[in-house]
Design a protein around this motif. Structure first.
Motif, PDB file in Angstrom:
ATOM      1  N   ARG A 138       0.827  -1.213   0.000  1.00 16.36           N
ATOM      2  CA  ARG A 138       0.000   0.000   0.000  1.00 16.36           C
ATOM      3  C   ARG A 138       0.858   1.259   0.000  1.00 16.36           C
ATOM      4  O   ARG A 138       0.509   2.276  -0.620  1.00 16.36           O
ATOM      5  N   ALA A 139       1.983   1.213   0.683  1.00 16.73           N
ATOM      6  CA  ALA A 139       2.894   2.354   0.664  1.00 16.73           C
ATOM      7  C   ALA A 139       3.451   2.567  -0.739  1.00 16.73           C
ATOM      8  O   ALA A 139       3.626   3.710  -1.187  1.00 16.73           O
ATOM      9  N   ALA A 140       3.752   1.487  -1.458  1.00 20.43           N
ATOM     10  CA  ALA A 140       4.234   1.617  -2.836  1.00 20.43           C
ATOM     11  C   ALA A 140       3.149   2.195  -3.737  1.00 20.43           C
ATOM     12  O   ALA A 140       3.445   2.971  -4.659  1.00 20.43           O
ATOM     13  N   ALA A 141       1.879   1.844  -3.477  1.00 18.50           N
ATOM     14  CA  ALA A 141       0.789   2.437  -4.256  1.00 18.50           C
ATOM     15  C   ALA A 141       0.682   3.937  -3.984  1.00 18.50           C
ATOM     16  O   ALA A 141       0.419   4.729  -4.902  1.00 18.50           O
ATOM     17  N   ALA A 142       0.889   4.352  -2.729  1.00 18.32           N
ATOM     18  CA  ALA A 142       0.904   5.780  -2.417  1.00 18.32           C
ATOM     19  C   ALA A 142       2.077   6.475  -3.095  1.00 18.32           C
ATOM     20  O   ALA A 142       1.981   7.648  -3.486  1.00 18.32           O
ATOM     21  N   LEU A 143       3.191   5.767  -3.260  1.00 19.10           N
ATOM     22  CA  LEU A 143       4.346   6.334  -3.972  1.00 19.10           C
ATOM     23  C   LEU A 143       4.001   6.596  -5.435  1.00 19.10           C
ATOM     24  O   LEU A 143       4.416   7.619  -6.002  1.00 19.10           O
ATOM     25  N   ASP A 144       3.242   5.704  -6.063  1.00 21.73           N
ATOM     26  CA  ASP A 144       2.791   5.938  -7.434  1.00 21.73           C
ATOM     27  C   ASP A 144       1.946   7.204  -7.517  1.00 21.73           C
ATOM     28  O   ASP A 144       2.082   7.996  -8.457  1.00 21.73           O
ATOM     29  N   GLU A 145       1.072   7.401  -6.553  1.00 21.21           N
ATOM     30  CA  GLU A 145       0.259   8.616  -6.527  1.00 21.21           C
ATOM     31  C   GLU A 145       1.124   9.857  -6.339  1.00 21.21           C
ATOM     32  O   GLU A 145       0.813  10.929  -6.881  1.00 21.21           O
ATOM     33  N   ALA A 146       2.201   9.730  -5.580  1.00 21.84           N
ATOM     34  CA  ALA A 146       3.099  10.870  -5.369  1.00 21.84           C
ATOM     35  C   ALA A 146       3.785  11.278  -6.664  1.00 21.84           C
ATOM     36  O   ALA A 146       3.928  12.475  -6.958  1.00 21.84           O
ATOM     37  N   TRP A 147       4.225  10.309  -7.457  1.00 20.92           N
ATOM     38  CA  TRP A 147       4.835  10.643  -8.748  1.00 20.92           C
ATOM     39  C   TRP A 147       3.822  11.319  -9.663  1.00 20.92           C
ATOM     40  O   TRP A 147       4.160  12.284 -10.386  1.00 20.92           O
ATOM     41  N   ALA A 148       2.593  10.821  -9.671  1.00 20.92           N
ATOM     42  CA  ALA A 148       1.561  11.440 -10.511  1.00 20.92           C
ATOM     43  C   ALA A 148       1.259  12.867 -10.040  1.00 20.92           C
ATOM     44  O   ALA A 148       1.040  13.768 -10.861  1.00 20.92           O
ATOM     45  N   LEU A 149       1.246  13.084  -8.728  1.00 20.18           N
ATOM     46  CA  LEU A 149       1.033  14.431  -8.206  1.00 20.18           C
ATOM     47  C   LEU A 149       2.179  15.354  -8.604  1.00 20.18           C
ATOM     48  O   LEU A 149       1.952  16.533  -8.925  1.00 20.18           O
ATOM     49  N   LEU A 150       3.400  14.860  -8.585  1.00 22.19           N
ATOM     50  CA  LEU A 150       4.540  15.671  -9.005  1.00 22.19           C
ATOM     51  C   LEU A 150       4.395  16.088 -10.468  1.00 22.19           C
ATOM     52  O   LEU A 150       4.748  17.222 -10.836  1.00 22.19           O
ATOM     53  N   ALA A 151       3.882  15.199 -11.307  1.00 24.78           N
ATOM     54  CA  ALA A 151       3.652  15.550 -12.711  1.00 24.78           C
ATOM     55  C   ALA A 151       2.634  16.676 -12.821  1.00 24.78           C
ATOM     56  O   ALA A 151       2.815  17.618 -13.612  1.00 24.78           O
ATOM     57  N   ARG A 152       1.549  16.627 -12.045  1.00 23.18           N
ATOM     58  CA  ARG A 152       0.551  17.700 -12.084  1.00 23.18           C
ATOM     59  C   ARG A 152       1.124  18.999 -11.532  1.00 23.18           C
ATOM     60  O   ARG A 152       0.782  20.087 -12.002  1.00 23.18           O
ATOM     61  N   LEU A 153       2.002  18.891 -10.549  1.00 23.91           N
ATOM     62  CA  LEU A 153       2.621  20.087  -9.981  1.00 23.91           C
ATOM     63  C   LEU A 153       3.500  20.783 -11.016  1.00 23.91           C
ATOM     64  O   LEU A 153       3.534  22.018 -11.086  1.00 23.91           O
ATOM     65  N   LYS A 154       4.199  20.019 -11.844  1.00 19.20           N
ATOM     66  CA  LYS A 154       5.042  20.623 -12.875  1.00 19.20           C
ATOM     67  C   LYS A 154       4.207  21.279 -13.958  1.00 19.20           C
ATOM     68  O   LYS A 154       4.602  22.307 -14.520  1.00 19.20           O
ATOM     69  N   VAL A 155       3.043  20.698 -14.272  1.00 21.62           N
ATOM     70  CA  VAL A 155       2.172  21.301 -15.273  1.00 21.62           C
ATOM     71  C   VAL A 155       1.531  22.569 -14.734  1.00 21.62           C
ATOM     72  O   VAL A 155       1.374  23.568 -15.446  1.00 21.62           O
TER      73      VAL A 155
END
Length: 371
Positions: free
Chosen positions: A314-331
């Motif tokens: 579950r922590a690794a799944a939250a890590l995937d969400e963190a990478w996706a959030l970083l992508a939205r932050l850059k946009v």
């Protein structure tokens, strides 16, 4: 005379090409993106070698050079592409598809860790097949669309399509380190119907014949026991998830630290608090106790090992969400960031909770820590 012949023999041995280790490069660029490469191999044209050490640090070698792995390094031969795949953005609508052309990103001198190299170090198994990589990309896209972070409405306008393409391109680059060259809608229902029409007719005819006169093979298959699904192995799942967290969290924190923020004191403090919490999660992962031990020399019960492995995943799944959030932050850039910081707070809270539960010896102890 003897000295001359000795010199000639030495020169011939020096100029003689070294024997290449066995390596099948025919799958690269078609069914495989990356394959483990033996030491001493000359990197094939159109490929690059990625060498990863035990600590997850990576370096690259260009095509035509010989792989010179240091003790403890694992070498990969990576074909940069381009690749073509078809993604299904909505799981409930398999006829709607996207035809995507992408390529592995080239080395960026500004980055200490190339994102695709980090993917190899933390997530790759024995090889990186194109089909498996496409499945990961499709899952990431479906999750972002399901959560409303990307929008692809029916009868999409040009502005909506451009916004989707911008978010999708950044998601693929931030999460996997690949560059999307082109992305166009495609009707997968029509494509599959055209390609599988004859096979569909044959299958229907065979089903009707089996319904009237079942064959011996069908009777044996019906009486055979059902094969069990792939088992959840706690040790493997826990090791895979913890390796991802250990290697990717420092790189994620570095990317978050370098994100462009508005010149606002309150936002600066919010940013620093987020980094502080991520740093504590990374410290917790780096000092995580062994899965199978309750204390030195004391084994942990199997059900508690299973619980710990589930928290790691579950922590690794939250890590995937963190990478996706970083992508939205850059946009987003310096646009409105309140919703993004709220999402970041939720993701970091999930990482903190799952990491704390992974450290706990029992489910009761984990519940007390959450309270």
């Amino acid at each position: 005379m003897m000295l001359g012949s000795l010199f000639k023999s030495t020169l011939q041995n020096t100029l003689r090409p070294l024997r290449q280790p066995e390596f099948d490069a025919t799958r690269l660029g078609s069914v495989a993106i990356a394959l483990p490469a033996p030491n001493g191999l000359t990197v094939p044209p159109g490929c690059a070698a990625v060498l990863v050490d035990r600590g997850g640090r990576s370096r690259r070698q260009a095509a035509g050079s010989r792989i010179a792995a240091i003790d403890g390094e694992i070498a990969w031969c990576v074909h940069s592409g381009p690749y073509t795949c078809e993604l299904t953005p909505f799981a409930g609508a398999p006829e709607i598809g996207l035809r995507v052309h992408f390529a592995i990103d080239a080395s960026d001198p500004r980055a200490t860790h190339q994102r695709f190299d980090l993917f190899l170090a933390s997530e790759a198994g024995s090889m990186v097949e194109l089909s498996g990589f496409v499945a990961l990309a499709q899952n990431a896209l479906q999750r972002e669309l399901a959560q409303g972070n990307l929008e692809l409405p029916p009868c999409t306008t040009l502005e909506e399509w451009n916004a989707f393409r911008s978010g999708f391109n950044q998601l693929m680059y931030t999460r996997f380190g690949v560059t999307v060259d082109d992305c166009v809608p495609v009707d997968l229902g029509a494509v599959r119907a055209a390609s599988d029409y004859a096979a569909t007719l044959d299958a229907r005819l065979a089903a009707r014949l089996d319904a009237v006169h079942p064959s011996a093979a069908a009777r044996d298959e019906a009486s055979a026991p059902v094969a069990p699904q792939e088992a959840f192995v706690p040790a493997c799942e826990d090791a895979r998830a913890l390796r991802r967290l250990f290697l990717e969290l420092p790189c994620l924190m570095c990317a978050v630290r370098m994100a462009v923020m508005p010149a606002d004191q309150g936002r600066f403090r919010q940013h620093q608090e987020l980094l502080r919490r991520l740093d504590l999660v990374s410290l917790s992962v780096g000092t995580m106790p062994a899965l199978a031990l309750a204390a030195p020399g004391q084994p942990l019960a199997q059900e508690e090992q299973l619980r710990r492995a589930r928290h790691s995943r579950r922590a690794a799944a939250a890590l995937d969400e963190a990478w996706a959030l970083l992508a939205r932050l850059k946009v987003a850039g310096e646009g409105p960031l309140d919703a993004l910081f709220d999402e970041a707070d939720r993701i970091v809270a999930n990482l903190e909770t799952e990491a704390g539960a992974r450290r706990a010896l029992t489910a009761r102890e984990a519940e007390l820590e959450e309270a």
